[in-house]
Design a protein around this motif. Sequence first.
Motif, PDB file in Angstrom:
ATOM      1  N   ILE A 113       0.713  16.369   0.775  1.00  0.00           N
ATOM      2  CA  ILE A 113      -0.090  16.156  -0.277  1.00  0.00           C
ATOM      3  C   ILE A 113       0.341  15.426  -1.543  1.00  0.00           C
ATOM      4  CG2 ILE A 113      -1.602  17.219  -2.216  1.00  0.00           C
ATOM      5  CD1 ILE A 113      -2.273  19.528   0.329  1.00  0.00           C
ATOM      6  N   PHE A 114       1.603  15.835  -1.896  1.00  0.00           N
ATOM      7  CA  PHE A 114       2.298  15.105  -3.141  1.00  0.00           C
ATOM      8  C   PHE A 114       2.554  13.681  -2.561  1.00  0.00           C
ATOM      9  CE2 PHE A 114       6.278  14.487  -5.196  1.00  0.00           C
ATOM     10  CZ  PHE A 114       5.861  14.503  -6.337  1.00  0.00           C
ATOM     11  N   ASP A 115       3.131  13.396  -1.257  1.00  0.00           N
ATOM     12  CA  ASP A 115       3.338  12.207  -1.010  1.00  0.00           C
ATOM     13  C   ASP A 115       2.052  11.176  -1.114  1.00  0.00           C
ATOM     14  OD1 ASP A 115       5.781  12.652  -0.667  1.00  0.00           O
ATOM     15  OD2 ASP A 115       6.009  12.794   1.798  1.00  0.00           O
ATOM     16  N   LYS A 116       0.856  11.852  -0.569  1.00  0.00           N
ATOM     17  CA  LYS A 116      -0.295  10.979  -0.709  1.00  0.00           C
ATOM     18  C   LYS A 116      -0.592  10.615  -1.907  1.00  0.00           C
ATOM     19  CE  LYS A 116      -2.002  12.143   3.626  1.00  0.00           C
ATOM     20  NZ  LYS A 116      -2.997  13.159   4.277  1.00  0.00           N
ATOM     21  N   LYS A 117      -0.573  11.537  -3.078  1.00  0.00           N
ATOM     22  CA  LYS A 117      -0.715  11.550  -4.611  1.00  0.00           C
ATOM     23  C   LYS A 117       0.043  10.515  -5.141  1.00  0.00           C
ATOM     24  CE  LYS A 117      -3.700  14.716  -5.183  1.00  0.00           C
ATOM     25  NZ  LYS A 117      -5.114  14.726  -5.362  1.00  0.00           N
ATOM     26  N   LEU A 118       1.599  10.418  -4.732  1.00  0.00           N
ATOM     27  CA  LEU A 118       2.672   9.347  -4.996  1.00  0.00           C
ATOM     28  C   LEU A 118       1.943   7.908  -4.627  1.00  0.00           C
ATOM     29  CD1 LEU A 118       6.043  11.168  -4.878  1.00  0.00           C
ATOM     30  CD2 LEU A 118       4.887  10.512  -6.911  1.00  0.00           C
ATOM     31  N   GLU A 119       1.679   8.023  -3.579  1.00  0.00           N
ATOM     32  CA  GLU A 119       1.176   6.504  -3.104  1.00  0.00           C
ATOM     33  C   GLU A 119      -0.250   6.189  -3.845  1.00  0.00           C
ATOM     34  OE1 GLU A 119       0.111   6.947   1.137  1.00  0.00           O
ATOM     35  OE2 GLU A 119       2.194   7.652   1.748  1.00  0.00           O
ATOM     36  N   THR A 120      -1.113   7.098  -4.020  1.00  0.00           N
ATOM     37  CA  THR A 120      -2.225   6.641  -4.943  1.00  0.00           C
ATOM     38  C   THR A 120      -1.815   5.983  -6.280  1.00  0.00           C
ATOM     39  OG1 THR A 120      -3.670   8.167  -3.843  1.00  0.00           O
ATOM     40  CG2 THR A 120      -4.398   7.324  -5.550  1.00  0.00           C
ATOM     41  N   LEU A 121      -0.742   6.804  -7.083  1.00  0.00           N
ATOM     42  CA  LEU A 121      -0.302   6.424  -8.350  1.00  0.00           C
ATOM     43  C   LEU A 121       0.415   4.881  -8.311  1.00  0.00           C
ATOM     44  CD1 LEU A 121       0.998   9.747  -9.594  1.00  0.00           C
ATOM     45  CD2 LEU A 121      -0.903   8.397 -10.380  1.00  0.00           C
ATOM     46  N   ASP A 122       1.212   4.849  -7.042  1.00  0.00           N
ATOM     47  CA  ASP A 122       1.858   3.326  -6.763  1.00  0.00           C
ATOM     48  C   ASP A 122       0.755   2.460  -6.833  1.00  0.00           C
ATOM     49  OD1 ASP A 122       4.330   4.468  -7.047  1.00  0.00           O
ATOM     50  OD2 ASP A 122       4.495   4.642  -4.668  1.00  0.00           O
ATOM     51  N   GLU A 123      -0.281   2.612  -6.110  1.00  0.00           N
ATOM     52  CA  GLU A 123      -1.325   1.674  -5.998  1.00  0.00           C
ATOM     53  C   GLU A 123      -2.079   1.297  -7.444  1.00  0.00           C
ATOM     54  OE1 GLU A 123      -4.166   3.109  -2.948  1.00  0.00           O
ATOM     55  OE2 GLU A 123      -2.510   2.963  -1.404  1.00  0.00           O
ATOM     56  N   ILE A 124      -2.147   2.425  -8.018  1.00  0.00           N
ATOM     57  CA  ILE A 124      -2.853   2.351  -9.276  1.00  0.00           C
ATOM     58  C   ILE A 124      -2.031   1.556 -10.358  1.00  0.00           C
ATOM     59  CG2 ILE A 124      -3.573   3.639 -11.630  1.00  0.00           C
ATOM     60  CD1 ILE A 124      -4.352   5.575  -9.618  1.00  0.00           C
ATOM     61  N   PHE A 125      -0.650   1.727 -10.233  1.00  0.00           N
ATOM     62  CA  PHE A 125       0.430   1.131 -11.043  1.00  0.00           C
ATOM     63  C   PHE A 125       0.532  -0.473 -10.580  1.00  0.00           C
ATOM     64  CE2 PHE A 125       2.443   5.143 -12.039  1.00  0.00           C
ATOM     65  CZ  PHE A 125       1.935   5.538 -13.231  1.00  0.00           C
ATOM     66  N   LYS A 126       0.533  -0.855  -9.298  1.00  0.00           N
ATOM     67  CA  LYS A 126       0.667  -2.168  -8.891  1.00  0.00           C
ATOM     68  C   LYS A 126      -0.614  -2.879  -9.561  1.00  0.00           C
ATOM     69  CE  LYS A 126       3.482  -1.196  -4.928  1.00  0.00           C
ATOM     70  NZ  LYS A 126       3.583  -0.934  -3.791  1.00  0.00           N
ATOM     71  N   LEU A 127      -1.655  -2.198  -9.133  1.00  0.00           N
ATOM     72  CA  LEU A 127      -3.143  -2.867  -9.702  1.00  0.00           C
ATOM     73  C   LEU A 127      -2.968  -3.141 -11.255  1.00  0.00           C
ATOM     74  CD1 LEU A 127      -5.881  -3.742  -8.916  1.00  0.00           C
ATOM     75  CD2 LEU A 127      -6.702  -1.381  -9.437  1.00  0.00           C
ATOM     76  N   ALA A 128      -2.540  -2.140 -12.055  1.00  0.00           N
ATOM     77  CA  ALA A 128      -2.491  -2.155 -13.361  1.00  0.00           C
ATOM     78  C   ALA A 128      -1.360  -3.413 -14.004  1.00  0.00           C
ATOM     79  CB  ALA A 128      -1.919  -0.950 -14.018  1.00  0.00           C
ATOM     80  N   GLU A 129      -0.302  -3.479 -13.024  1.00  0.00           N
ATOM     81  CA  GLU A 129       0.626  -4.610 -13.297  1.00  0.00           C
ATOM     82  C   GLU A 129       0.076  -5.950 -13.042  1.00  0.00           C
ATOM     83  OE1 GLU A 129       4.066  -3.711 -10.900  1.00  0.00           O
ATOM     84  OE2 GLU A 129       4.700  -2.225 -12.311  1.00  0.00           O
TER      85      GLU A 129
END
Length: 135
Positions: A113-129
């Motif tokens: 669950i934690f790994d999936k949340k981190l993947e989602t956050l990474d995608e959000i940060f990449k999109l924001a960047e």
Amino acid sequence: MGKEEMVLFLSEKNRLQTFKKWIFSEEHSCNAAKMAEAGFIHIGSSKEPDLVKCFFCNKQLDGWEQDDNPWEEHVSHSSKCKFAMMRTPEGEMTLNQYLDLADSFGEKIITDIFDKKLETLDEIFKLAESKNSKH
């Protein structure tokens, strides 16, 4: 595999139910009961009729031969799987073994669950960047 399925397949009986179309009969070492006992669920198709997956470590294996030992194959291909390393059928587990497995299982679910949340956050940060770099 979702956490609900993982919990369902903690039961050897439930794993065995997935082997209705298994390619080897009971007289072979690599039979459905031994496969389920070793932690596998059958996920095969017409293209890969002998494809299985461990309910615990998610390791997928195919290319089975009728005299293969499911426990030995599981350990040799997934040496970090806590279920395989116990090499103990469900009916022979001690209470301590079962509790250790349940504890590891809980840790695995939380980690997934934690790994999936981190993947989602990474995608959000990449999109924001990418949006910020365009400005």
